[in-house]
Write a protein that holds these residues in place. Structure first.
Motif, PDB file in Angstrom:
ATOM      1  N   LYS A   4      32.679  66.624 -46.429  1.00 15.57           N
ATOM      2  CA  LYS A   4      31.979  67.593 -45.596  1.00 15.57           C
ATOM      3  C   LYS A   4      31.357  66.901 -44.382  1.00 15.57           C
ATOM      4  CE  LYS A   4      32.568  71.242 -48.229  1.00 15.57           C
ATOM      5  NZ  LYS A   4      33.308  72.412 -47.788  1.00 15.57           N
ATOM      6  N   VAL A   5      30.683  65.776 -44.618  1.00 15.19           N
ATOM      7  CA  VAL A   5      30.026  65.057 -43.539  1.00 15.19           C
ATOM      8  C   VAL A   5      31.056  64.551 -42.531  1.00 15.19           C
ATOM      9  CG1 VAL A   5      28.674  63.021 -42.963  1.00 15.19           C
ATOM     10  CG2 VAL A   5      28.041  64.403 -44.933  1.00 15.19           C
ATOM     11  N   THR A   6      32.173  64.010 -43.032  1.00 10.02           N
ATOM     12  CA  THR A   6      33.216  63.517 -42.149  1.00 10.02           C
ATOM     13  C   THR A   6      33.730  64.633 -41.252  1.00 10.02           C
ATOM     14  OG1 THR A   6      33.896  61.910 -43.812  1.00 10.02           O
ATOM     15  CG2 THR A   6      35.465  62.393 -42.069  1.00 10.02           C
ATOM     16  N   LYS A   7      33.894  65.796 -41.827  1.00  9.05           N
ATOM     17  CA  LYS A   7      34.410  66.942 -41.083  1.00  9.05           C
ATOM     18  C   LYS A   7      33.458  67.344 -39.973  1.00  9.05           C
ATOM     19  CE  LYS A   7      35.666  71.807 -41.779  1.00  9.05           C
ATOM     20  NZ  LYS A   7      35.822  72.877 -42.782  1.00  9.05           N
ATOM     21  N   ILE A   8      32.191  67.463 -40.295  1.00 10.14           N
ATOM     22  CA  ILE A   8      31.242  67.960 -39.301  1.00 10.14           C
ATOM     23  C   ILE A   8      30.966  66.912 -38.230  1.00 10.14           C
ATOM     24  CG2 ILE A   8      29.096  67.273 -40.437  1.00 10.14           C
ATOM     25  CD1 ILE A   8      28.037  70.079 -39.672  1.00 10.14           C
ATOM     26  N   LEU A   9      30.982  65.631 -38.590  1.00 12.72           N
ATOM     27  CA  LEU A   9      30.748  64.597 -37.605  1.00 12.72           C
ATOM     28  C   LEU A   9      31.930  64.462 -36.652  1.00 12.72           C
ATOM     29  CD1 LEU A   9      29.036  61.780 -39.658  1.00 12.72           C
ATOM     30  CD2 LEU A   9      28.001  63.351 -38.063  1.00 12.72           C
ATOM     31  N   ALA A  10      33.116  64.773 -37.141  1.00 14.93           N
ATOM     32  CA  ALA A  10      34.302  64.621 -36.314  1.00 14.93           C
ATOM     33  C   ALA A  10      34.415  65.720 -35.266  1.00 14.93           C
ATOM     34  CB  ALA A  10      35.551  64.616 -37.193  1.00 14.93           C
ATOM     35  N   PHE A  11      33.724  66.843 -35.478  1.00 13.87           N
ATOM     36  CA  PHE A  11      33.845  67.997 -34.575  1.00 13.87           C
ATOM     37  C   PHE A  11      32.782  67.900 -33.492  1.00 13.87           C
ATOM     38  CE2 PHE A  11      35.476  71.780 -33.148  1.00 13.87           C
ATOM     39  CZ  PHE A  11      34.578  72.828 -33.116  1.00 13.87           C
ATOM     40  N   GLN A  12      33.128  67.266 -32.374  1.00 15.83           N
ATOM     41  CA  GLN A  12      32.138  66.986 -31.353  1.00 15.83           C
ATOM     42  C   GLN A  12      32.416  67.715 -30.036  1.00 15.83           C
ATOM     43  OE1 GLN A  12      29.324  65.101 -31.528  1.00 15.83           O
ATOM     44  NE2 GLN A  12      29.677  65.023 -33.711  1.00 15.83           N
ATOM     45  N   THR A  13      33.251  68.750 -30.048  1.00 10.33           N
ATOM     46  CA  THR A  13      33.660  69.392 -28.800  1.00 10.33           C
ATOM     47  C   THR A  13      32.621  70.364 -28.260  1.00 10.33           C
ATOM     48  OG1 THR A  13      34.840  71.102 -30.052  1.00 10.33           O
ATOM     49  CG2 THR A  13      36.095  69.166 -29.382  1.00 10.33           C
ATOM     50  N   LEU A  14      31.700  70.822 -29.072  1.00 10.45           N
ATOM     51  CA  LEU A  14      30.698  71.788 -28.616  1.00 10.45           C
ATOM     52  C   LEU A  14      29.490  71.066 -28.024  1.00 10.45           C
ATOM     53  CD1 LEU A  14      30.717  74.359 -31.569  1.00 10.45           C
ATOM     54  CD2 LEU A  14      31.961  74.490 -29.400  1.00 10.45           C
ATOM     55  N   SER A  15      28.989  71.598 -26.918  1.00 11.47           N
ATOM     56  CA  SER A  15      27.758  71.051 -26.344  1.00 11.47           C
ATOM     57  C   SER A  15      26.566  71.581 -27.134  1.00 11.47           C
ATOM     58  CB  SER A  15      27.641  71.448 -24.871  1.00 11.47           C
ATOM     59  OG  SER A  15      27.609  72.861 -24.728  1.00 11.47           O
ATOM     60  N   GLY A  16      25.451  70.891 -27.029  1.00 13.46           N
ATOM     61  CA  GLY A  16      24.256  71.296 -27.779  1.00 13.46           C
ATOM     62  C   GLY A  16      24.125  70.601 -29.112  1.00 13.46           C
ATOM     63  N   ILE A  17      25.060  69.670 -29.408  1.00 14.15           N
ATOM     64  CA  ILE A  17      25.025  68.929 -30.672  1.00 14.15           C
ATOM     65  C   ILE A  17      24.802  67.449 -30.350  1.00 14.15           C
ATOM     66  CG2 ILE A  17      26.286  68.299 -32.760  1.00 14.15           C
ATOM     67  CD1 ILE A  17      28.027  70.810 -32.284  1.00 14.15           C
ATOM     68  N   TYR A  18      23.774  66.867 -30.941  1.00 14.42           N
ATOM     69  CA  TYR A  18      23.442  65.470 -30.670  1.00 14.42           C
ATOM     70  C   TYR A  18      23.113  64.758 -31.977  1.00 14.42           C
ATOM     71  CZ  TYR A  18      22.589  67.589 -26.077  1.00 14.42           C
ATOM     72  OH  TYR A  18      22.706  68.310 -24.923  1.00 14.42           O
ATOM     73  N   SER A  19      23.263  63.452 -31.944  1.00 14.91           N
ATOM     74  CA  SER A  19      22.757  62.668 -33.065  1.00 14.91           C
ATOM     75  C   SER A  19      21.250  62.513 -32.869  1.00 14.91           C
ATOM     76  CB  SER A  19      23.428  61.289 -33.117  1.00 14.91           C
ATOM     77  OG  SER A  19      22.984  60.484 -32.036  1.00 14.91           O
ATOM     78  N   ALA A  20      20.528  62.360 -33.963  1.00 16.46           N
ATOM     79  CA  ALA A  20      19.080  62.165 -33.859  1.00 16.46           C
ATOM     80  C   ALA A  20      18.785  60.888 -33.074  1.00 16.46           C
ATOM     81  CB  ALA A  20      18.466  62.089 -35.252  1.00 16.46           C
ATOM     82  N   ARG A  21      19.654  59.886 -33.223  1.00 16.43           N
ATOM     83  CA  ARG A  21      19.462  58.632 -32.499  1.00 16.43           C
ATOM     84  C   ARG A  21      19.464  58.870 -30.995  1.00 16.43           C
ATOM     85  NH1 ARG A  21      24.479  54.877 -32.462  1.00 16.43           N
ATOM     86  NH2 ARG A  21      25.054  56.572 -31.054  1.00 16.43           N
ATOM     87  N   GLU A  22      20.412  59.679 -30.496  1.00 14.33           N
ATOM     88  CA  GLU A  22      20.468  59.981 -29.070  1.00 14.33           C
ATOM     89  C   GLU A  22      19.192  60.689 -28.614  1.00 14.33           C
ATOM     90  OE1 GLU A  22      25.228  60.763 -28.287  1.00 14.33           O
ATOM     91  OE2 GLU A  22      24.052  62.323 -29.287  1.00 14.33           O
ATOM     92  N   PHE A  23      18.736  61.636 -29.428  1.00 16.98           N
ATOM     93  CA  PHE A  23      17.542  62.411 -29.071  1.00 16.98           C
ATOM     94  C   PHE A  23      16.301  61.520 -29.071  1.00 16.98           C
ATOM     95  CE2 PHE A  23      14.173  65.609 -29.841  1.00 16.98           C
ATOM     96  CZ  PHE A  23      14.473  66.499 -28.820  1.00 16.98           C
ATOM     97  N   VAL A  24      16.192  60.650 -30.071  1.00 17.67           N
ATOM     98  CA  VAL A  24      15.046  59.728 -30.151  1.00 17.67           C
ATOM     99  C   VAL A  24      15.052  58.782 -28.955  1.00 17.67           C
ATOM    100  CG1 VAL A  24      14.052  57.796 -31.445  1.00 17.67           C
ATOM    101  CG2 VAL A  24      14.807  59.852 -32.652  1.00 17.67           C
ATOM    102  N   TRP A  25      16.211  58.263 -28.620  1.00 15.59           N
ATOM    103  CA  TRP A  25      16.297  57.377 -27.464  1.00 15.59           C
ATOM    104  C   TRP A  25      15.970  58.116 -26.170  1.00 15.59           C
ATOM    105  CZ3 TRP A  25      21.308  53.990 -28.483  1.00 15.59           C
ATOM    106  CH2 TRP A  25      21.012  53.078 -29.492  1.00 15.59           C
TER     107      TRP A  25
END
Length: 366
Positions: A4-25
């Protein structure tokens, strides 16, 4: 859950989705992410996938009054964006239950203390099973986290509605299946499809989340993924791909293990998440580093290895040979002084320099 995690992490085509690391930085002023433009205006709802300390910290930034954030060292561009934010509801989504939430009490108490914020937890999610009781009996931390969450949920149920209130929803027993695309804004996320889960025993007192095949949608305009980190291999170093760490004994890198005896690599050490995995807080890192340094000191005293390296002098020569730009300690002190000076002018601990050009200029200043 791995699939499940692999599937959702692989789907990066939509805007508005970020990793927490990117947001924290972004809100901490990292030069590589200072130009990030998270969508904080399209709706009043954000979803954070994960319920660890990083997820809590991100939720705190989204929900804490900006009048309070203004006196911290948050980056100016982030504060400006948060002042115009429409986010009033944050959903923290976790696969397991409140007993298994990977939080620490200190961080949870800090979030629970945010002004004009209500905690929302479904009453059924707070029900505990005999297996949960065993986990809490064996872990004082798990028991304390559960008590804090239960108390916060009970207090929220008796409080009066406030038109300016903000809400933090703890969503338990759910795992992400896929992101939803907005019909009005093509290419932008509009929500997350979640699968309900149940806990099954994995032996040794552990419980794992298993999908039930039942799904529901959670609408939002911002998704932040805080589902954990995993170190990557380094060429020339042994690596445990399952655990995501360099095999070691008290920080000493293990080259191989024969008949339960670990053979270490003389002069090679590791610390931090590469040593123990992505767990713990700042204090954990301190203890981890102290242990590794202790191992280095012991090996030097016992003559386990004799270093022919030239230390910092040799490092400087190597960097110069490879034409690597560097900032030494005196340069860092200049950056530190510059940021503190700028912060004093705005009644903040510091005002961060958020571009490489500004940082290097400050380091090179006379």
């Amino acid at each position: 859950m791995v699939l499940k995690v692999t599937k959702i992490l692989a789907f990066q085509t939509l805007s508005g989705i970020y990793s927490a690391r990117e947001f924290v930085w972004w809100y901490n002023g990292h030069p590589d992410y200072s130009s990030l433009k998270p969508d904080l205006k399209s709706s009043d709802t954000a979803v954070i996938l994960g319920q660890g300390n990083v997820a809590l910290d991100v939720a705190r930034i989204l929900l804490r009054p900006t009048t309070e954030l203004a006196s911290t060292d948050i980056a100016r561009h982030a504060l400006s964006a948060l002042e115009e934010s429409s986010i009033r509801k944050v959903f923290l989504v976790g696969r397991r239950g409140p007993v298994q939430a990977a939080l620490t009490a200190k961080e949870l108490r800090e979030v629970l203390g945010i002004k004009n914020m209500h905690i929302r937890i479904k009453e059924t999610d707070l029900s505990v099973t005999p297996a949960d009781e065993v986990e809490m009996k064996n872990s004082r931390i798990r028991k304390r986290i559960y008590e804090l969450l239960s108390k916060a949920a009970a207090a929220a149920g008796t409080s009066e509605s406030d038109p300016d209130q903000r809400e933090l929803h703890f969503v338990f027993f759910r795992q992400p299946d896929r992101f939803l695309e907005s019909n009005e804004r093509k290419g932008h996320v509009s929500g997350v499809n979640l699968e309900k889960t149940i806990l099954e025993s994995a032996g040794s007192g552990k419980q794992l989340a298993v999908g039930t095949g039942e799904f529901e949608d959670l609408n939002c305009s911002l998704v932040l993924k805080a589902i954990g980190y995993k170190s990557v291999p380094i060429n020339g170093l042994p690596f445990d791909h399952k655990k995501g760490v360099v095999p070691n004994v008290r920080g000493r890198v293990v080259s191989q293990t024969l008949e339960s005896l670990s053979q270490t690599e003389p002069g090679l050490y590791v610390c931090g998440w590469l040593k123990r995995g992505p767990v713990g807080i700042i204090a954990t890192n301190l203890y981890c580093a102290e242990e590794t340094v202790g191992s280095i000191s012991e090996d030097i005293e016992e003559g386990v290895f004799k270093s022919s390296k030239e230390g910092s002098k040799g490092l400087m020569q190597l960097l110069e040979k490879r034409e690597v730009k560097k900032v030494d300690y005196s340069g860092w002190e200049k950056i530190d002084a510059k940021e503190k000076q700028m912060g004093t002018e705005r009644n903040k601990p510091r005002e961060k320099l958020v571009t490489w050009e500004d940082l290097l200029a400050a380091a090179a200043a006379n």
